[in-house]
Every structure is written in C-alpha cells, then in structure tokens.
Design a protein around this motif. Sequence first.
Motif, PDB file in Angstrom:
ATOM      1  N   LEU A 157      -4.897   5.538   7.478  1.00  0.00           N
ATOM      2  CA  LEU A 157      -4.360   6.896   7.219  1.00  0.00           C
ATOM      3  C   LEU A 157      -5.193   8.049   8.091  1.00  0.00           C
ATOM      4  CD1 LEU A 157      -2.264   8.656   5.762  1.00  0.00           C
ATOM      5  CD2 LEU A 157      -3.840   8.974   4.042  1.00  0.00           C
ATOM      6  N   LYS A 158      -4.393   8.519   9.033  1.00  0.00           N
ATOM      7  CA  LYS A 158      -4.960   9.588   9.899  1.00  0.00           C
ATOM      8  C   LYS A 158      -4.603  11.143   8.946  1.00  0.00           C
ATOM      9  CE  LYS A 158      -6.476  10.781  14.089  1.00  0.00           C
ATOM     10  NZ  LYS A 158      -7.412  10.124  14.818  1.00  0.00           N
ATOM     11  N   LEU A 159      -5.735  11.666   8.804  1.00  0.00           N
ATOM     12  CA  LEU A 159      -5.677  12.944   7.887  1.00  0.00           C
ATOM     13  C   LEU A 159      -5.218  13.991   8.827  1.00  0.00           C
ATOM     14  CD1 LEU A 159      -9.025  12.669   6.000  1.00  0.00           C
ATOM     15  CD2 LEU A 159      -6.654  11.874   5.310  1.00  0.00           C
ATOM     16  N   LYS A 160      -4.185  14.797   8.290  1.00  0.00           N
ATOM     17  CA  LYS A 160      -3.888  15.915   8.846  1.00  0.00           C
ATOM     18  C   LYS A 160      -4.121  17.297   8.268  1.00  0.00           C
ATOM     19  CE  LYS A 160      -0.138  13.214  10.846  1.00  0.00           C
ATOM     20  NZ  LYS A 160       1.220  12.909  11.174  1.00  0.00           N
ATOM     21  N   GLN A 161      -4.502  17.257   6.959  1.00  0.00           N
ATOM     22  CA  GLN A 161      -4.644  18.377   6.142  1.00  0.00           C
ATOM     23  C   GLN A 161      -5.541  18.230   5.068  1.00  0.00           C
ATOM     24  OE1 GLN A 161      -1.107  19.970   3.924  1.00  0.00           O
ATOM     25  NE2 GLN A 161      -0.075  18.100   4.963  1.00  0.00           N
ATOM     26  N   THR A 162      -6.140  19.066   4.455  1.00  0.00           N
ATOM     27  CA  THR A 162      -7.048  18.996   3.444  1.00  0.00           C
ATOM     28  C   THR A 162      -6.462  18.702   2.159  1.00  0.00           C
ATOM     29  OG1 THR A 162      -8.689  20.339   4.349  1.00  0.00           O
ATOM     30  CG2 THR A 162      -9.035  19.825   2.042  1.00  0.00           C
ATOM     31  N   GLY A 163      -6.790  17.918   1.523  1.00  0.00           N
ATOM     32  CA  GLY A 163      -5.953  17.359  -0.064  1.00  0.00           C
ATOM     33  C   GLY A 163      -7.157  16.068  -0.524  1.00  0.00           C
ATOM     34  N   SER A 164      -6.503  15.728  -1.836  1.00  0.00           N
ATOM     35  CA  SER A 164      -7.159  14.728  -2.299  1.00  0.00           C
ATOM     36  C   SER A 164      -6.395  13.598  -2.155  1.00  0.00           C
ATOM     37  CB  SER A 164      -7.044  15.071  -3.986  1.00  0.00           C
ATOM     38  OG  SER A 164      -7.532  14.068  -4.816  1.00  0.00           O
ATOM     39  N   VAL A 201       0.805  12.795  -5.110  1.00  0.00           N
ATOM     40  CA  VAL A 201       2.305  12.406  -4.564  1.00  0.00           C
ATOM     41  C   VAL A 201       2.388  11.524  -3.558  1.00  0.00           C
ATOM     42  CG1 VAL A 201       4.406  13.725  -3.660  1.00  0.00           C
ATOM     43  CG2 VAL A 201       2.734  15.157  -5.094  1.00  0.00           C
ATOM     44  N   PRO A 202       3.156  10.531  -3.572  1.00  0.00           N
ATOM     45  CA  PRO A 202       3.532   9.465  -2.613  1.00  0.00           C
ATOM     46  C   PRO A 202       3.799  10.285  -1.244  1.00  0.00           C
ATOM     47  CG  PRO A 202       4.396   8.867  -4.613  1.00  0.00           C
ATOM     48  CD  PRO A 202       4.003  10.341  -4.657  1.00  0.00           C
ATOM     49  N   MET A 203       3.310   9.647  -0.116  1.00  0.00           N
ATOM     50  CA  MET A 203       3.396  10.190   1.218  1.00  0.00           C
ATOM     51  C   MET A 203       4.214   9.400   1.944  1.00  0.00           C
ATOM     52  SD  MET A 203      -0.726  10.801   2.185  1.00  0.00           S
ATOM     53  CE  MET A 203      -0.146  11.726   3.815  1.00  0.00           C
ATOM     54  N   ASP A 204       5.664   9.872   2.414  1.00  0.00           N
ATOM     55  CA  ASP A 204       6.540   9.089   3.037  1.00  0.00           C
ATOM     56  C   ASP A 204       6.125   8.528   3.946  1.00  0.00           C
ATOM     57  OD1 ASP A 204       8.327  10.018   1.091  1.00  0.00           O
ATOM     58  OD2 ASP A 204       8.960  11.758   2.499  1.00  0.00           O
ATOM     59  N   GLY A 205       6.407   7.117   4.180  1.00  0.00           N
ATOM     60  CA  GLY A 205       5.917   6.286   5.415  1.00  0.00           C
ATOM     61  C   GLY A 205       4.565   5.667   5.652  1.00  0.00           C
ATOM     62  N   ILE A 263       1.015  -1.214  -0.028  1.00  0.00           N
ATOM     63  CA  ILE A 263      -0.063  -0.022   0.009  1.00  0.00           C
ATOM     64  C   ILE A 263       0.904   1.200   0.011  1.00  0.00           C
ATOM     65  CG2 ILE A 263      -1.612   1.513   1.392  1.00  0.00           C
ATOM     66  CD1 ILE A 263      -3.211  -1.073   2.192  1.00  0.00           C
ATOM     67  N   GLN A 264       0.488   2.086  -1.092  1.00  0.00           N
ATOM     68  CA  GLN A 264       1.266   3.470  -0.892  1.00  0.00           C
ATOM     69  C   GLN A 264      -0.046   4.476  -0.919  1.00  0.00           C
ATOM     70  OE1 GLN A 264       4.773   4.605  -0.600  1.00  0.00           O
ATOM     71  NE2 GLN A 264       3.316   6.242  -0.371  1.00  0.00           N
ATOM     72  N   TRP A 265      -0.022   5.334   0.136  1.00  0.00           N
ATOM     73  CA  TRP A 265      -0.819   6.630   0.093  1.00  0.00           C
ATOM     74  C   TRP A 265      -0.293   7.812  -0.570  1.00  0.00           C
ATOM     75  CZ3 TRP A 265      -5.731   6.262   1.652  1.00  0.00           C
ATOM     76  CH2 TRP A 265      -6.244   5.249   2.291  1.00  0.00           C
ATOM     77  N   LYS A 266      -1.196   8.483  -1.349  1.00  0.00           N
ATOM     78  CA  LYS A 266      -0.808   9.701  -2.073  1.00  0.00           C
ATOM     79  C   LYS A 266      -1.789  10.942  -1.568  1.00  0.00           C
ATOM     80  CE  LYS A 266       0.611   7.151  -6.200  1.00  0.00           C
ATOM     81  NZ  LYS A 266       0.397   7.240  -7.664  1.00  0.00           N
ATOM     82  N   MET A 267      -1.193  12.071  -1.481  1.00  0.00           N
ATOM     83  CA  MET A 267      -1.860  13.275  -1.329  1.00  0.00           C
ATOM     84  C   MET A 267      -1.668  14.092  -2.489  1.00  0.00           C
ATOM     85  SD  MET A 267      -1.892  15.897   1.593  1.00  0.00           S
ATOM     86  CE  MET A 267      -0.558  17.162   1.286  1.00  0.00           C
ATOM     87  N   ASN A 268      -2.619  14.620  -3.165  1.00  0.00           N
ATOM     88  CA  ASN A 268      -2.592  15.274  -4.489  1.00  0.00           C
ATOM     89  C   ASN A 268      -1.739  14.623  -5.539  1.00  0.00           C
ATOM     90  OD1 ASN A 268      -4.174  17.190  -2.941  1.00  0.00           O
ATOM     91  ND2 ASN A 268      -2.734  18.315  -2.258  1.00  0.00           N
TER      92      ASN A 268
END
Length: 219
Positions: A196-203, A186-190, A179-184
Amino acid sequence: KFASKFAGTRIPTFEEALDVVKDKESLYCYEMKVTGMAKRTADIILAKGMEKQGIVQSFILGELKKMRVYAPQITCMYLSANSSVSEIKRNIDSAAAYGIEYYASGNFATDMLIDYAHQKGIKYWVYTIDDTASMYKLMRTNIDGIFTNRPDMLEGLCKPLIKQSNDTLYANTNKPSSIQWKMNGVPMDGENGVFLKLKQTGSYSYESGNALKCNYESP
C-alpha cells in the motif's frame, strides 16, 4: 492427580460428547482407535445429524475404507506416523483410492508433499505441533490444518502484521486468500494488494484471510 471436587466424574460416552458440541459452530475430529468401530461410529454420528460437522480419523486404513462404503457422506482422515517421503506418498495414494478427503502425518510436512496431496484432491494436516518455531514454519506452507495442544500459541501466529518502508506499507501475512486495507477503520476502495502506497497521514490496518481459514485484522 486431580482435585477432590472431580471425584466420581465419568468419562463421557461418544453420544454424550456429541450432545455437548452439537450446537457449537466448530469442526470436530473423532478418532477410531480400534478395529470394528466404523459402522457403530457412523450410526451414532448420523443419528445425531452431525455428518457435516466432523471428520472421522484413524490410523487404521481398513476402518476408514468401511466408513467410506457404509456412510460416504461422512468425511474421513487417514493418519500415519511415517516420516519417509515415499511412505507418505503411498499413504496419500491409498487415501485417494478410497475417496478419503484428509491426510495427516506426524510432525512431517513439506511443500512438495502438501502439493502432492492437493493434486490428489486431499487436504494435508500435521500433528501434534506445540512449539512456535514449528508452527511458524508450517504457517509459511500451504498446510490445510494443524493439530496442537496450544491453540493460544497457534492463534497468535495466524495474526497478520504490517511492515513499513518509507511511504509504503507491506502486509506481512502468510499467502493471504484476501486482503482489505483500511484507513482510520474505513475500508479503502481497490486497496487489496500486499503493498500500500501511502498518500496521506492516517491510521492504517488490513483484514486478512489465510489458508487455515483464520480471519484477522492487523495492528
């Protein structure tokens, strides 16, 4: 039964069929349906240099035994129509005894049988699954492969989805190998876990691999 434009169309020989698929990046299953074909089948596959590109399958265990002796570099699959747990276990034992790498049963698979095959070093497939309910059930097991006439339907079930609960996202995918999560985009490190706990608004989306070697990006 067919349009007139197909008049005169021949059934291709095995050699001609291999020529068509040889340069395509796919895995093929070739079935021996009668006795006495193991050596000839192996010779054709070896002559085309396609021993790593396909699986020779058969309901005839004796032919697969001959194949393993004559051309051990060719992968084999033992097929059976049994729906009895004891019979399937015996078939898996027979496959393991002769170094057959795959086993497939007719529309019958349980976690226990799949695990039993895996303990014997054998990959477990099932045939022929053409309804989404059965596909979905099988996708939630450790099945190694599914025969189907409806790859379009099966492909759709391979695709992962996302569920959300308040500020937490959940990767709703079947026993993912990765599994590799992405925000907007872009792959999210780690961020490689199911949650996935959301910390900011995004796609948000994630890429996932599964036991059927399908790799998809979620919506």
